[in-house]
Design an enzyme around this catalytic site. Structure first.
Site, PDB file in Angstrom:
ATOM      1  N   HIS A  54       1.330  -1.244  -0.254  1.00 48.07           N
ATOM      2  CA  HIS A  54      -0.344   0.162  -0.245  1.00 48.07           C
ATOM      3  C   HIS A  54       0.908   1.403   0.039  1.00 48.07           C
ATOM      4  CE1 HIS A  54      -3.654   2.969   1.953  1.00 48.07           C
ATOM      5  NE2 HIS A  54      -2.488   2.961   1.684  1.00 48.07           N
ATOM      6  N   GLU A  55       1.567   1.332   0.705  1.00 48.84           N
ATOM      7  CA  GLU A  55       2.063   2.506   0.755  1.00 48.84           C
ATOM      8  C   GLU A  55       3.419   2.400  -0.138  1.00 48.84           C
ATOM      9  OE1 GLU A  55       1.555   4.806   2.942  1.00 48.84           O
ATOM     10  OE2 GLU A  55       1.137   3.892   4.773  1.00 48.84           O
ATOM     11  N   HIS A  69       2.183   3.872  -3.101  1.00 51.58           N
ATOM     12  CA  HIS A  69       1.463   5.502  -3.138  1.00 51.58           C
ATOM     13  C   HIS A  69       2.904   6.241  -3.471  1.00 51.58           C
ATOM     14  CE1 HIS A  69      -1.848   6.330  -0.729  1.00 51.58           C
ATOM     15  NE2 HIS A  69      -1.632   5.475  -0.118  1.00 51.58           N
TER      16      HIS A  69
END
Length: 266
Positions: free
Chosen positions: A57-58, A61
């Site tokens: 997820h990170e 980004h």
């Protein structure tokens, strides 16, 4: 001026590889079956897989920000998938894991610092915010592939339950993250399109957005609607509510399993 991206800035961290190894070994243990230890194996497998998804997820980004113009993400270590490099490891890793253990819900993470001033274009800003929850959604699709591909022949029941619960965590995380609430990725998607005055008015409430969401989820009617939407999406991916429920029962191995519903799994 930020330093150019070095090869070491992109190298996958040994920490992440270690978590992947735990996920692989415990996944094999769940598949192979360990009798009375099945619940503990499911706990380790789902927890490690959940941490892997938080790292992805990170990373999503950061990787999207890199292509948008913020090359500083490399020097910060965000491209190595190392969870220890996040600006708020407590919010991104510890609290999400604690919430899964306590209640079986995917708490949104989100703690990579993007230098937004380096990025030009509202669409790029929106895509950077959307990339994280989209990674959770993709993870859910991968987890449920045996279900929607109708390829469950030979898949042990316990492993099927574990995948169902893991997919539920990804779906809840994706939905919560996409809410247009200050402090969540959903607000980050729409923020570039808001006027300066509106953004200034909303900014003070950003630190409390996630807390407010969980307070609202305690309202029974809201909780029913939320999990109704989650299970509707799960069914669209081929996973029944029973399978995700039994996965959570196994995951919380310290509780007495509901064998009347799930049957003996040892």
């Amino acid at each position: 001026m930020a330093t150019p991206i070095r090869r070491s800035d992109r190298r996958v961290s040994p920490v992440f590889l270690g978590i992947l190894a735990v996920m692989a070994v415990t996944g094999w243990a769940v598949w192979d079956g360990y009798g009375a230890s099945a619940g503990f194996a499911v706990f380790l497998f789902v927890t490690s897989a959940w941490v892997v998804s938080l790292c992805l997820h990170e990373y999503a980004h950061a990787r999207t920000a890199l292509h948008g113009g913020d090359i500083s993400v490399g020097a910060k270590g965000y491209l190595t998938l190392n969870p220890l490099k996040y600006t708020h490891a407590l919010l991104s890793i510890v609290l999400p894991v604690v919430f899964v253990i306590m209640g079986g819900i995917g708490l949104p993470g989100g703690a990579v610092f993007i230098e937004r001033n380096r990025i030009r274009g509202r669409w790029k800003h929106s895509l950077i915010s959307a990339a994280g929850p989209l990674a959770n959604a993709l993870f859910a699709v991968v987890c449920t592939a045996p279900f929607w591909l109708h390829a469950l022949d030979g898949v042990p029941l316990v492993f099927r339950y574990a995948l169902g619960f893991l997919a539920l965590l990804q779906i809840t995380a994706a939905i919560l993250n996409f809410l247009p609430v200050p402090g969540l990725d959903g607000y980050g998607v729409i923020e570039p399109w808001l006027s300066y005055g509106v953004k200034r008015q909303i900014e003070p409430y950003a630190p409390y957005g996630l807390f407010a969401v969980f307070v609202v989820l305690w309202i029974p009617e809201v909780n029913d609607v939320f999990f109704g939407a989650v299970h509707h999406l799960m069914q669209a991916l081929g996973v029944s509510e029973l399978e995700s429920y039994c996965g959570r029962e196994l995951y919380q191995f310290w509780r007495s399993p509901d064998e009347y519903v799930c049957g003996p799994v040892g």
